[in-house]
Motif scaffolding. Structure first.
Motif, PDB file in Angstrom:
ATOM      1  N   GLN A 273      57.074 -12.974   4.428  1.00 50.35           N
ATOM      2  CA  GLN A 273      56.982 -13.675   5.710  1.00 50.35           C
ATOM      3  C   GLN A 273      56.043 -14.875   5.611  1.00 50.35           C
ATOM      4  O   GLN A 273      56.323 -15.947   6.173  1.00 50.35           O
ATOM      5  CB  GLN A 273      56.484 -12.716   6.790  1.00 50.35           C
ATOM      6  CG  GLN A 273      56.451 -13.329   8.186  1.00 50.35           C
ATOM      7  CD  GLN A 273      57.841 -13.656   8.692  1.00 50.35           C
ATOM      8  OE1 GLN A 273      58.670 -12.777   8.859  1.00 50.35           O
ATOM      9  NE2 GLN A 273      58.115 -14.940   8.943  1.00 50.35           N
ATOM     10  N   THR A 293      64.947 -16.071   8.757  1.00 53.09           N
ATOM     11  CA  THR A 293      66.015 -15.157   9.169  1.00 53.09           C
ATOM     12  C   THR A 293      66.320 -14.130   8.089  1.00 53.09           C
ATOM     13  O   THR A 293      66.549 -12.952   8.380  1.00 53.09           O
ATOM     14  CB  THR A 293      67.294 -15.935   9.534  1.00 53.09           C
ATOM     15  OG1 THR A 293      67.008 -16.801  10.640  1.00 53.09           O
ATOM     16  CG2 THR A 293      68.427 -14.994   9.922  1.00 53.09           C
ATOM     17  N   ALA A 296      63.815 -11.491   8.251  1.00 56.18           N
ATOM     18  CA  ALA A 296      64.108 -10.600   9.381  1.00 56.18           C
ATOM     19  C   ALA A 296      65.230  -9.620   9.035  1.00 56.18           C
ATOM     20  O   ALA A 296      65.166  -8.434   9.400  1.00 56.18           O
ATOM     21  CB  ALA A 296      64.476 -11.432  10.610  1.00 56.18           C
ATOM     22  N   ARG A 299      63.868  -6.888   6.949  1.00 62.89           N
ATOM     23  CA  ARG A 299      63.097  -5.894   7.709  1.00 62.89           C
ATOM     24  C   ARG A 299      64.021  -4.766   8.171  1.00 62.89           C
ATOM     25  O   ARG A 299      63.644  -3.588   8.156  1.00 62.89           O
ATOM     26  CB  ARG A 299      62.416  -6.546   8.907  1.00 62.89           C
ATOM     27  CG  ARG A 299      61.266  -7.458   8.551  1.00 62.89           C
ATOM     28  CD  ARG A 299      60.473  -7.890   9.771  1.00 62.89           C
ATOM     29  NE  ARG A 299      59.443  -8.833   9.389  1.00 62.89           N
ATOM     30  CZ  ARG A 299      58.266  -8.491   8.868  1.00 62.89           C
ATOM     31  NH1 ARG A 299      57.984  -7.200   8.688  1.00 62.89           N
ATOM     32  NH2 ARG A 299      57.389  -9.405   8.540  1.00 62.89           N
ATOM     33  N   GLN A 314      65.814  -1.283  16.262  1.00 63.43           N
ATOM     34  CA  GLN A 314      64.839  -2.046  17.045  1.00 63.43           C
ATOM     35  C   GLN A 314      64.568  -3.411  16.423  1.00 63.43           C
ATOM     36  O   GLN A 314      64.613  -4.432  17.116  1.00 63.43           O
ATOM     37  CB  GLN A 314      63.533  -1.252  17.157  1.00 63.43           C
ATOM     38  CG  GLN A 314      62.457  -1.986  17.949  1.00 63.43           C
ATOM     39  CD  GLN A 314      61.161  -1.196  18.044  1.00 63.43           C
ATOM     40  OE1 GLN A 314      61.107  -0.040  17.644  1.00 63.43           O
ATOM     41  NE2 GLN A 314      60.130  -1.808  18.584  1.00 63.43           N
ATOM     42  N   VAL A 315      64.281  -3.448  15.120  1.00 60.99           N
ATOM     43  CA  VAL A 315      63.943  -4.731  14.500  1.00 60.99           C
ATOM     44  C   VAL A 315      65.158  -5.643  14.409  1.00 60.99           C
ATOM     45  O   VAL A 315      65.024  -6.869  14.321  1.00 60.99           O
ATOM     46  CB  VAL A 315      63.301  -4.542  13.108  1.00 60.99           C
ATOM     47  CG1 VAL A 315      61.976  -3.805  13.218  1.00 60.99           C
ATOM     48  CG2 VAL A 315      64.234  -3.811  12.157  1.00 60.99           C
ATOM     49  N   THR A 317      67.087  -6.373  16.715  1.00 58.68           N
ATOM     50  CA  THR A 317      67.200  -7.179  17.937  1.00 58.68           C
ATOM     51  C   THR A 317      66.573  -8.557  17.769  1.00 58.68           C
ATOM     52  O   THR A 317      66.893  -9.477  18.533  1.00 58.68           O
ATOM     53  CB  THR A 317      66.544  -6.457  19.124  1.00 58.68           C
ATOM     54  OG1 THR A 317      65.142  -6.261  18.856  1.00 58.68           O
ATOM     55  CG2 THR A 317      67.196  -5.112  19.380  1.00 58.68           C
ATOM     56  N   ALA A 318      65.707  -8.700  16.766  1.00 57.77           N
ATOM     57  CA  ALA A 318      65.043  -9.990  16.533  1.00 57.77           C
ATOM     58  C   ALA A 318      65.813 -10.882  15.567  1.00 57.77           C
ATOM     59  O   ALA A 318      65.371 -11.987  15.264  1.00 57.77           O
ATOM     60  CB  ALA A 318      63.628  -9.753  16.007  1.00 57.77           C
ATOM     61  N   VAL A 319      66.957 -10.407  15.096  1.00 55.60           N
ATOM     62  CA  VAL A 319      67.711 -11.144  14.087  1.00 55.60           C
ATOM     63  C   VAL A 319      68.862 -11.907  14.726  1.00 55.60           C
ATOM     64  O   VAL A 319      69.647 -11.337  15.489  1.00 55.60           O
ATOM     65  CB  VAL A 319      68.289 -10.191  13.011  1.00 55.60           C
ATOM     66  CG1 VAL A 319      69.090 -10.977  11.979  1.00 55.60           C
ATOM     67  CG2 VAL A 319      67.167  -9.412  12.325  1.00 55.60           C
ATOM     68  N   ASN A 320      68.942 -13.184  14.408  1.00 51.26           N
ATOM     69  CA  ASN A 320      70.095 -13.993  14.806  1.00 51.26           C
ATOM     70  C   ASN A 320      70.766 -14.504  13.537  1.00 51.26           C
ATOM     71  O   ASN A 320      70.359 -15.524  12.979  1.00 51.26           O
ATOM     72  CB  ASN A 320      69.667 -15.171  15.674  1.00 51.26           C
ATOM     73  CG  ASN A 320      70.850 -16.064  16.054  1.00 51.26           C
ATOM     74  OD1 ASN A 320      72.014 -15.683  15.879  1.00 51.26           O
ATOM     75  ND2 ASN A 320      70.562 -17.256  16.553  1.00 51.26           N
ATOM     76  N   SER A 323      71.606 -18.131  12.639  1.00 51.78           N
ATOM     77  CA  SER A 323      70.584 -19.099  12.252  1.00 51.78           C
ATOM     78  C   SER A 323      70.632 -19.432  10.770  1.00 51.78           C
ATOM     79  O   SER A 323      70.048 -20.429  10.334  1.00 51.78           O
ATOM     80  CB  SER A 323      69.184 -18.563  12.601  1.00 51.78           C
ATOM     81  OG  SER A 323      69.054 -18.369  13.996  1.00 51.78           O
TER      82      SER A 323
END
Length: 403
Positions: A273, A293, A296, A299, A314-315, A317-320, A323
């Motif tokens: 990171q 990305t 992420a 993760r 859960q984690v 949800t932060a991935v797009n 991108s």
């Protein structure tokens, strides 16, 4: 016959024999944490040789462990029909007999072809690339031997890039022996070219080949040493080195996750990171797809390796995935494969199937040639015998799970 998943069957027969997890793991040459993950359904047994060893130790046949006929055992499924041509090329040693290799490509054309091969690999166009690989390797070998001193370094780098993509593809296809050979040739060229970036790319591919060949300890040692070495030279004005170092930290984190070392896995993710923050954006330097990305996405993969389905969901949800730079289809598909695993672990099979179908839409070959996907589909099939959906049945056919 004992019922349940493969992991549950292994656990039941192990207990019948009065063996601890540590004892059985030692007898088949695996770690206790690996066996624990298999029995809990976190990992699949992706090598027939390991199933054979287990069956011998547990005094049962393989079908008793799998609950299925031989053709349904792990490590089956799709393989490219023309991988034999690649094997035959690697068995050629024309230069030992003074035979000149002939190729229609010049140095400039090889660079273009190698770059195109990397793009096709990242787009998950594996089958077409396998067909073209022997000719590409022939060109690299031919030009490598004919290069004069003035152009030698440039040719070495083109040669290394060609063998990097070959190692990637062969690892994906399950040919760990050829993948390691390709990665070793790349490493030799990278050393001759005195390129730290190429050395890191080569090391990454050796790590992948070692993992595919069930040598995680050797893979981890190499990944960590090279990640540490390159990180010391990775600065904001060297984005390729930042990306290669970051990728090595990511694969090191995955390895730690497989060994269920949560703290170490997340420490390595933190290193990746930091490098992604230094890079500042999603990119594809040195064909690594490295950036915020991709970190992420890893993760989510690490949470899956740790067997934590809730955390993976859960984690995620932060991935797009949109991108990511265009063309990175296999990376985009990975998030959906991890989500499918997490939902399958929670026995939410309908959601798992939807994620698998989305991964397949993005990168069909990334699903077709994935051992974990095949085992996941088998498990879902085993829970859906009374209500098989057309979508699941057709997916199983395309993934090579059923004929």
């Amino acid at each position: 016959m004992v019922s349940g998943s493969i992991g549950e069957r292994i656990a039941a027969y192990r207990r019948r024999r009065g063996l601890s997890q540590a004892a059985l793991a030692g007898l088949i040459g695996r770690s206790e944490s690996w066996l624990s993950q298999v029995e809990r359904g976190v990992r699949s047994v992706d090598r027939m040789s390991i199933l054979l060893d287990m069956a011998k130790v547990l005094h049962v046949d393989v079908e008793s462990l799998t609950g299925r006929p031989w053709q349904y055992a792990p490590n089956g499924g799709a393989t490219p029909s023309d991988l034999g041509e690649v094997r035959r090329y690697f068995a050629r040693y024309d230069h030992l007999f003074g035979d000149d290799l002939e190729s229609s490509l010049n140095a400039s054309a090889l660079r273009v072809q190698a770059a195109d091969a990397h793009k096709r690999y990242q787009a998950a166009e594996y089958e077409d690339l396998v067909t073209d690989l022997p000719e590409l390797l022939l060109a690299a070998d031919s030009l490598h031997r004919m290069a004069g001193s003035a152009e030698r370094r440039e040719m070495l780098l083109s040669y290394a890039s060609t063998y990097v993509v070959a190692a990637k593809l062969l690892t994906k296809m399950g040919a760990a022996d050829l993948a390691q050979l390709a990665a070793d040739r790349c490493a030799t060229a990278a050393l001759d070219a005195d390129s730290l970036e190429a050395q890191g790319m080569a090391a990454y591919q050796v790590v992948c080949a070692l993992l595919r060949g069930d040598r995680p300890e050797d893979a981890e040692s190499l990944a960590m040493k090279m990640a540490t070495r390159i990180t010391s030279s990775a600065h904001s004005d060297s984005p390729s080195l930042v990306s290669v170092a970051g990728s090595l930290w990511l694969i090191s984190a995955v390895i730690a996750g497989r060994r269920t070392e949560r703290g170490e896995a997340y420490r390595r993710l933190s290193e990746a990171q930091r490098l992604a923050d230094l890079l500042g954006h999603d990119a594809n330097f040195a064909w690594t797809a490295f950036g915020p990305t991709n970190v992420a996405i890893h993760r989510v993969s690490v949470a899956a390796e740790l067997g934590d389905a809730s955390e993976a969901l859960q984690v995620a949800t932060a991935v797009n995935p949109d991108s990511l730079p265009a063309g990175l289809n296999s990376r985009k598909a990975q998030i959906y494969l991890d989500l499918a695993w997490a939902q399958a672990q929670r026995k939410r099979d309908a959601e798992a199937i939807l994620h698998l179908l989305e991964a397949e839409r993005i990168a069909p070959n990334a699903v077709r040639y994935n051992v974990v996907v095949r085992e996941m589909v088998r498990e879902i099939l085993s829970r859906s015998r009374r209500s098989k959906t057309t979508a699941l049945h057709n997916l199983a056919l395309r993934a090579g799970v059923i004929d």
